[in-house]
Structures are given as C-alpha cells and as structure tokens.
Scaffold this motif. Structure first.
Motif, PDB file in Angstrom:
ATOM      1  N   PHE A   1      -5.114   4.346  -6.508  1.00 12.85           N
ATOM      2  CA  PHE A   1      -3.678   4.647  -6.619  1.00 12.85           C
ATOM      3  C   PHE A   1      -3.207   4.478  -8.058  1.00 12.85           C
ATOM      4  N   LEU A   2      -3.665   3.393  -8.679  1.00 15.64           N
ATOM      5  CA  LEU A   2      -3.264   3.177 -10.077  1.00 15.64           C
ATOM      6  C   LEU A   2      -3.827   4.281 -10.982  1.00 15.64           C
ATOM      7  N   SER A   3      -5.032   4.760 -10.627  1.00 16.25           N
ATOM      8  CA  SER A   3      -5.602   5.862 -11.418  1.00 16.25           C
ATOM      9  C   SER A   3      -4.751   7.114 -11.293  1.00 16.25           C
ATOM     10  N   TYR A   4      -4.273   7.371 -10.068  1.00 16.65           N
ATOM     11  CA  TYR A   4      -3.383   8.522  -9.896  1.00 16.65           C
ATOM     12  C   TYR A   4      -2.129   8.354 -10.749  1.00 16.65           C
ATOM     13  N   VAL A   5      -1.615   7.134 -10.782  1.00 19.55           N
ATOM     14  CA  VAL A   5      -0.417   6.875 -11.579  1.00 19.55           C
ATOM     15  C   VAL A   5      -0.687   7.169 -13.049  1.00 19.55           C
ATOM     16  N   VAL A   6      -1.780   6.615 -13.554  1.00 16.59           N
ATOM     17  CA  VAL A   6      -2.092   6.789 -14.981  1.00 16.59           C
ATOM     18  C   VAL A   6      -2.398   8.257 -15.287  1.00 16.59           C
ATOM     19  N   LEU A   7      -3.143   8.889 -14.381  1.00 16.56           N
ATOM     20  CA  LEU A   7      -3.467  10.295 -14.574  1.00 16.56           C
ATOM     21  C   LEU A   7      -2.185  11.138 -14.649  1.00 16.56           C
ATOM     22  N   GLY A   8      -1.279  10.866 -13.714  1.00 13.70           N
ATOM     23  CA  GLY A   8      -0.013  11.597 -13.699  1.00 13.70           C
ATOM     24  C   GLY A   8       0.757  11.402 -14.993  1.00 13.70           C
ATOM     25  N   LEU A   9       0.829  10.145 -15.443  1.00 13.66           N
ATOM     26  CA  LEU A   9       1.554   9.850 -16.685  1.00 13.66           C
ATOM     27  C   LEU A   9       0.913  10.570 -17.863  1.00 13.66           C
ATOM     28  N   PHE A  10      -0.410  10.481 -17.910  1.00 14.28           N
ATOM     29  CA  PHE A  10      -1.131  11.093 -19.021  1.00 14.28           C
ATOM     30  C   PHE A  10      -0.894  12.608 -19.056  1.00 14.28           C
TER      31      PHE A  10
ATOM     32  N   GLY B   1       0.822  -1.200   0.000  1.00 13.10           N
ATOM     33  CA  GLY B   1       0.000   0.000   0.000  1.00 13.10           C
ATOM     34  C   GLY B   1       0.856   1.249   0.000  1.00 13.10           C
ATOM     35  N   LEU B   2       1.910   1.214   0.831  1.00 14.60           N
ATOM     36  CA  LEU B   2       2.800   2.377   0.916  1.00 14.60           C
ATOM     37  C   LEU B   2       3.414   2.677  -0.444  1.00 14.60           C
ATOM     38  N   ILE B   3       3.880   1.627  -1.113  1.00 13.46           N
ATOM     39  CA  ILE B   3       4.561   1.840  -2.391  1.00 13.46           C
ATOM     40  C   ILE B   3       3.575   2.264  -3.476  1.00 13.46           C
ATOM     41  N   LEU B   4       2.387   1.673  -3.434  1.00 13.79           N
ATOM     42  CA  LEU B   4       1.364   2.086  -4.404  1.00 13.79           C
ATOM     43  C   LEU B   4       0.989   3.550  -4.225  1.00 13.79           C
ATOM     44  N   MET B   5       0.794   3.933  -2.970  1.00 15.10           N
ATOM     45  CA  MET B   5       0.440   5.319  -2.710  1.00 15.10           C
ATOM     46  C   MET B   5       1.578   6.232  -3.167  1.00 15.10           C
ATOM     47  N   ALA B   6       2.815   5.806  -2.869  1.00 12.00           N
ATOM     48  CA  ALA B   6       3.965   6.603  -3.275  1.00 12.00           C
ATOM     49  C   ALA B   6       3.991   6.752  -4.800  1.00 12.00           C
ATOM     50  N   ALA B   7       3.687   5.655  -5.508  1.00  8.34           N
ATOM     51  CA  ALA B   7       3.707   5.721  -6.975  1.00  8.34           C
ATOM     52  C   ALA B   7       2.695   6.748  -7.472  1.00  8.34           C
ATOM     53  N   GLY B   8       1.510   6.762  -6.838  1.00  7.85           N
ATOM     54  CA  GLY B   8       0.502   7.736  -7.228  1.00  7.85           C
ATOM     55  C   GLY B   8       0.970   9.159  -6.995  1.00  7.85           C
ATOM     56  N   ILE B   9       1.534   9.396  -5.808  1.00 11.34           N
ATOM     57  CA  ILE B   9       2.001  10.751  -5.486  1.00 11.34           C
ATOM     58  C   ILE B   9       3.143  11.156  -6.413  1.00 11.34           C
ATOM     59  N   LEU B  10       4.067  10.229  -6.645  1.00  6.84           N
ATOM     60  CA  LEU B  10       5.213  10.556  -7.500  1.00  6.84           C
ATOM     61  C   LEU B  10       4.754  10.861  -8.929  1.00  6.84           C
ATOM     62  N   SER B  11       3.755  10.135  -9.367  1.00  6.44           N
ATOM     63  CA  SER B  11       3.263  10.360 -10.726  1.00  6.44           C
ATOM     64  C   SER B  11       2.658  11.756 -10.858  1.00  6.44           C
ATOM     65  N   LEU B  12       1.846  12.142  -9.855  1.00 10.94           N
ATOM     66  CA  LEU B  12       1.281  13.499  -9.877  1.00 10.94           C
ATOM     67  C   LEU B  12       2.385  14.547  -9.717  1.00 10.94           C
ATOM     68  N   GLY B  13       3.356  14.212  -8.860  1.00  7.16           N
ATOM     69  CA  GLY B  13       4.488  15.128  -8.665  1.00  7.16           C
ATOM     70  C   GLY B  13       5.285  15.306  -9.944  1.00  7.16           C
ATOM     71  N   MET B  14       5.395  14.231 -10.694  1.00  9.23           N
ATOM     72  CA  MET B  14       6.102  14.303 -11.977  1.00  9.23           C
ATOM     73  C   MET B  14       5.378  15.270 -12.916  1.00  9.23           C
TER      74      MET B  14
END
Lengths: 269, 391
Positions: free
Chosen positions: A246-255, A167-180
């Motif tokens: 979390f995965l949505s945050y990742v994809v949103l960030g990438l997009f 969970g921690l890593i997934l959440m981090a991936a989401g935040i990092l993606s938005l941060g990117m």
C-alpha cells in the motif's frame, strides 16, 4: 533545517487548502452521504437481516450444528470491513478525480507551478488532504460499529477492528494516490474518475487473473492485489507485505504525479 | 533585472516566438505590446518558469528561469492570462494561501494580505467567495495574488482585461505606484495602456520583437512626417499634377469620393520628412482654380506606430476589407480606415490604391514597416484569411 520547515509549511498550506475545498464542496458532501447511507445499510443488513450473521448463528444453534464455535465478532469484522472495502472502490475514484483536473481547469496549476514550491510538495499536500477527508468519512461509521461492539457477547477484540480500519485507510491512500496521478493526466474530471475506477477494479480482481497464470509471474502479479492484502488486515493479521504494498502504491502515485506535472509543463501548448 | 536573450519557443513545428531579446532595468515598467497570438503569453510563461524555452536564455534577478527555477519563483509575482483562482475560497483565505506558498514569513502575512487587498480595492470583498465575484473583481484578486508577497519582479499578462473603465484607471495607477520598488513587465494589446503606464515598450509581432523604445520615441519615429487630408472641387488629375509639383509633397493618393458633393474629390497628401506643406498646398490649389473645401493635418499616433509595426501589409488589407464587406459596402474600391489623430480632431478615412500584392508582403522589418499607416496599401479580400501563425 530551515528548508525542512519551509517544506512542511508548504505541505500544510496545500493540505489546508485541499481540506477547505472538500468541506466547501457540495459534491464531497454528496459522496460522503451516499457512502454513509450505503455503509449503514450494509451494516444493518449484515447483522439483522434474515440472512444476517445473527439469524445464521441462531439457526445454527437451533439445529444443533455446533461443529465449530462461531466467533460472531470476528465474522462481523471481516465481512463488514470487506464490504466497506468494496464500497470504497466506488467512492475513492470520485474523491481523487478532481485533485488535479480542477487545478488545470481553473488555471491554478499555473499559480502552483510558478510558486517556490515543488511538485512533490503539492502532490503530498493534496494526498494528505484527500486521505484526511476519507478518514472523516469513515469516522462516523465507528459510532455505528460501537453500538454493535457494546451489545456484543462474546466481546470484540478491538485489535482486529483497529487493524482492519488501518488497512482500509492504507488501501484508500494507495488508491487515492494512483487516482491523483490519473487526474493529473487529464483535464476531464469524468475521464479521471472512469480511468481510476477501471484501475481499481483491475487491482481488486488481479488475484483472480494471476491464479490462472502459473509460475513466478502469476505469483508476482497476485501480490499486487489490493483485495488479498486488505483481507489479511481485516482478518486481524498485521500484513507487513500488504503494508509495504500500500505504501508503495502511495509513493508510486506521488512520484508519477510529480513527474506528470513536470512533463505537462514541458509539453504544454 | 529581466534579461531575455534570443529566446525561441516552438510548439512542434509552430514557432510561437523566435529570437526574442529585451531587457528591463530595475524599477522599470516594461510594456509588452502585440496583437493576439503574437507570442506575448508564451514569453510571459517562459519568464515565469512555467514553460521551457526551445532555445535562448531568460534571466530574472540574475537567475536563469529554467535551470534555476526555484530562485526565480521566489522573485516573481505572476498574473497569468486567466487569473488562477480557487472559486470556493474567500478572497482573504485565497490571499493567505498564496502568501503561504510564496514563502512569506508568518509575521508579515497579516500586514501583506491586508495591504494587497487595500491596494487592489478588495477590502470590502474579503469575506466573499471568489466564485461569487464579478470578472472585474476576479481580475483584481489575480493582481492581488501577484503582489501579495512583494516580489521584486511582477509579470502581468493582460492585467486590465475584463475591467470597466474606472477599474482600468485604478489598475493603471496601481501598476504605476508599484514601479520603483518593483520591476514590472506587463503585456497587453491595448495601446493607451502602454503609453500611459509604461516607461518602455517592446512591440512583438508574430513571435518577433519589432521595436523596443519609449512611447515618446516610438511616436517620434513617425511624427516627423505629416500628412494632410484635403477635399477639392474640380479635376482630380489636375489637382494631382499641381500638388506633385510641390517640393514638400512626397506622395498623393486618392480617397474614395462617396458621400461628397458632385465633382468633389478627396486626397491624402504625405509631406516629405520634416516638412509642413500646409500653406503651400492651399496656395497651389487655389492658384489652380480648384475649390478647396477641406484641409486637415493628421500625424501618426502611437496607434499608427503599432499598426505599422505589427501588421503585415496584406494582413491589414484583408482584415479591413473584410470589415467593410461585413458592413454591407459592396464597392470594389478598397477602403482602409486608419485611426489617426487629426489636428481638428476629426478622424479621416484613408485609402490607397492597390500597389502591393499580398504575395510581396514580407515580415515587417523596421525599415519597411515604419512607413506611415496612411501608406498602407489595400487589396480586395482573398479567400484565404491570414492566421496569426502564418509566417
């Protein structure tokens, strides 16, 4: 088939370069050091301090307040991972802030944008790189935790611990993606860090805001909360909606990153 | 190989380039010459697919640079204005990275990276971090990343900036050695660079193509006309009258007399096209009993062509006067120094009297601007200084 191999090899090229730059960067080591120090300190305080879990449970025993048996490993997992989550809130913006601002400052964005490689590939490679670096930051904490796990009686349910870290890593991936994405908007590293931190803060406390709102809107907003879903993970619940969030945050960030780089190329002057 | 047709680019209301058209044949080195702010970098960026054009088309290897960007990217090596380098990587690691993202097959990478480093004289620095390299070496790494994947088209934006003279020669030789298998377009504001390396030159000014030709032809367009700088002792009006009577003389201008002996005067005489009035000038002055102290032939160099083609008359006047004011010369007489190649290898000061007002100055066209540099009239500085984007 060939094109898939090309895409993967391009992602790997970006990924490797990104990792190289983290491991060559004094700033990254500095961030990691602070993270480790604070995480270790929190762990010690949580377990051994006069207000820590052990002391509380001993106190409860002595006072004969055995209303409900206290599952100390469970309590520990939940509280400690919760603390790590809050700590990450400060650390993650510092990891993501340079992802694109540095490329822009160094002019290397011009190299990437004129190479036969899509914005998506660049963004994904970068995200994988920074998530990997975050994982290497979390790994040494496992040694500390394993000390606790070994000494524990009743024994830990490792599934909870595992889910919590996932969970921690997934959440981090989401935040990092938005941060990117935020770092792709500006040339200023500091500004990127501040904006990302503000966004993370909002996503953490949004549940509180949402609870003030009645009806479906409040409920919808509360689902965006990082904390709520992360807490499910730390409690050992495989939270599918959290996973999807979390995965949505990742994809949103990438997009958004891919789009903003494309837009940046179009309006640049 | 490179075809650019009526390319225009505007940033908001500022026009960076307008109606730019040129071609580069396979294996050719095309020089893109222009002063700072002329639109060189913009054009390069459009060619590299980094910027979209506002209108017009650019094709590289038969692919439109914008709509078919990926195909174009596979065919180009691009050195931007600032070399795109990762400071925390070693030279070798960086070139491997570039080789990977340019899609070079694994089997070729070792050889290609080694060859790029060798050609750019980087082998001794291959394990050095880029941030520890000097500017010259960084520039060379920048060139190496543009050629590491052996692209058919190489776009170099000011490749010799920041290099020392020896490195500049090395880079020019490198660029020349790349011609043949590669089509190269390089931009620069340094004249000798294009005349030495390029097969053809495109001169751009204020976003417009002013001329495209071989260096020889560009020079030849002016070389037909000769000029003489002369120094006489005696009555300047008489000298002018005498010289004006000569058929081969097209125009005479007084040059400033300062630094000359008493009663000595200097003139710049321009010959009519395809005429050499040297001996007639000497004869005429001697016959008129004026002392002839100096007679030096000067002809247009490529530099003059450049200045002629790319400089608005008012702009050059103000620039040059500003320079002179800086040097503390408070005289009101305007004095333009135009670099010329003189046969006695002495450079000559030329000046003109005020003939054109800046208001009349117009964007250079081939007709009006291929007048010799020596004709350039000057005007005392005005308060508003010309900016590159002024139309």
């Amino acid at each position: 088939m060939n094109s898939i191999i090309t895409v993967i090899s391009n992602i790997l090229a970006i990924y490797r370069r990104e990792l190289q730059s983290y491991f060559a960067s004094p700033l990254a080591y500095g961030i990691a050091t602070i993270f480790w120090l604070l995480a270790g300190f929190l762990l010690v305080v949580l377990v051994f301090s006069p207000d820590g879990i052990l002391a509380q449970s001993a106190f409860a025993d002595q006072a004969g307040l055995q209303t409900a048996p206290l599952d100390i490993p469970y309590e520990f997992t939940q509280i400690y991972l919760g603390l790590l989550g809050s700590l990450s809130m400060f650390v993650l913006p510092a990891l993501s802030m340079g992802l694109y601002t540095e490329e822009r400052k160094q002019g290397t964005l011009e190299l990437l944008a004129t190479s036969p490689i899509t914005n998506w590939v660049v963004a994904l490679g970068k995200l994988l790189g920074v998530v990997t670096f975050f994982i290497t930051m979390v790994l040494p904490l496992l040694i500390l935790e394993s000390l606790i796990v070994n000494a524990s009686d009743p024994p830990f349910d490792l599934k909870f611990l595992f889910l919590g870290h996932c969970g921690l890593i997934l959440m981090a991936a989401g935040i990092l993606s938005l941060g990117m994405f935020i770092s792709s908007l500006t040339e200023s590293t500091v500004l990127a860090a501040i904006l990302t931190f503000a966004l993370v803060l909002v996503l953490f406390v949004i549940e509180g805001v949402a609870s003030g709102l009645q009806g479906p809107l409040g409920e919808a907003i509360s689902h965006l909360s990082l904390l709520k879903h992360y807490n499910n993970f730390t409690q050992g619940v495989l939270d599918i909606s959290g996973l999807i969030l979390f995965l949505s945050y990742v994809v949103l960030g990438l997009f958004l990153t891919a789009q903003s780089i494309e837009a940046f190329r179009f309006q640049r002057n | 190989m490179i075809e650019v047709e009526q390319l225009s680019k505007a940033y908001g209301s500022t026009v960076a380039i307008s109606d730019v058209s040129f071609k580069a044949e396979p294996g050719e080195i095309l020089g893109f010459l222009g002063p700072n702010g002329a639109g060189k970098t913009t054009t390069m960026r459009i060619l590299a697919g980094y910027l979209p054009a506002t209108s017009g088309t650019a094709r590289i290897a038969n692919h439109e640079v914008h709509s078919n960007s990926m195909a174009v990217r596979q065919n180009i090596g691009y050195l931007p204005e600032t070399p795109p380098l990762y400071p925390d990587m070693t030279v070798e690691a960086f070139l491997y990275f570039v080789a990977r993202i340019k899609g070079l097959p694994i089997g070729d990478r070792n050889q290609q990276v080694a060859s790029a480093m060798e050609r750019c004289n980087l082998s001794e620095k291959k394990t050095v971090l880029i941030r520890k390299l000097s500017k010259g070496f960084r520039q060379r790494v920048g060139i190496a990343q543009a050629i590491v994947h052996d692209p058919p088209v190489i776009i170099l934006d000011e490749p010799t900036v920041g290099l020392d003279p020896k490195q500049i020669i090395d880079v020019r030789n490198l660029i020349k050695s790349l011609a043949g298998q590669h089509t190269i377009i390089l931009s620069t504001h340094i004249l000798p660079e294009v005349s030495m390396t390029c097969d053809r030159i495109t001169i751009i000014n204020q976003g417009r193509i002013v001329a495209t030709d071989t260096p020889e032809n560009l020079t030849a367009r002016l070389a037909g006309q000769l000029g003489y700088a002369i120094e006489i002792a005696g009555d300047p009006e008489q000298a002018k009258t005498v010289l004006n009577q000569l058929e081969q003389v097209e125009s005479i201008k007084s040059l400033p007399d300062e630094g000359l002996a008493e009663n000595h005067h200097r003139f710049q005489v321009m010959a009519a096209t395809e005429q050499d009035p040297g001996s007639d000038i000497a004869q005429a002055i001697v016959n008129a009993n004026l002392g002839l102290y100096a007679l030096a032939r000067n002809r247009a160099s490529l530099e003059d062509v450049f200045i002629n083609l790319t400089t608005e008359e008012a702009a050059i006047a103000i620039d040059k006067d500003a320079d002179i004011e800086d040097s503390g010369n408070g005289k009101k007489v305007s004095n333009a120094e135009v670099p010329t190649i003189t046969e006695d290898s002495d450079s000559i000061d030329n000046s003109g009297n005020v003939e054109d007002s800046p208001d009349e100055a117009k964007a250079p066209t081939e007709e009006t601007s291929i007048s010799p540099a020596l004709e350039t009239s000057t005007e005392p500085p005005t308060t508003d200084s010309p900016s590159d984007s002024d139309e």
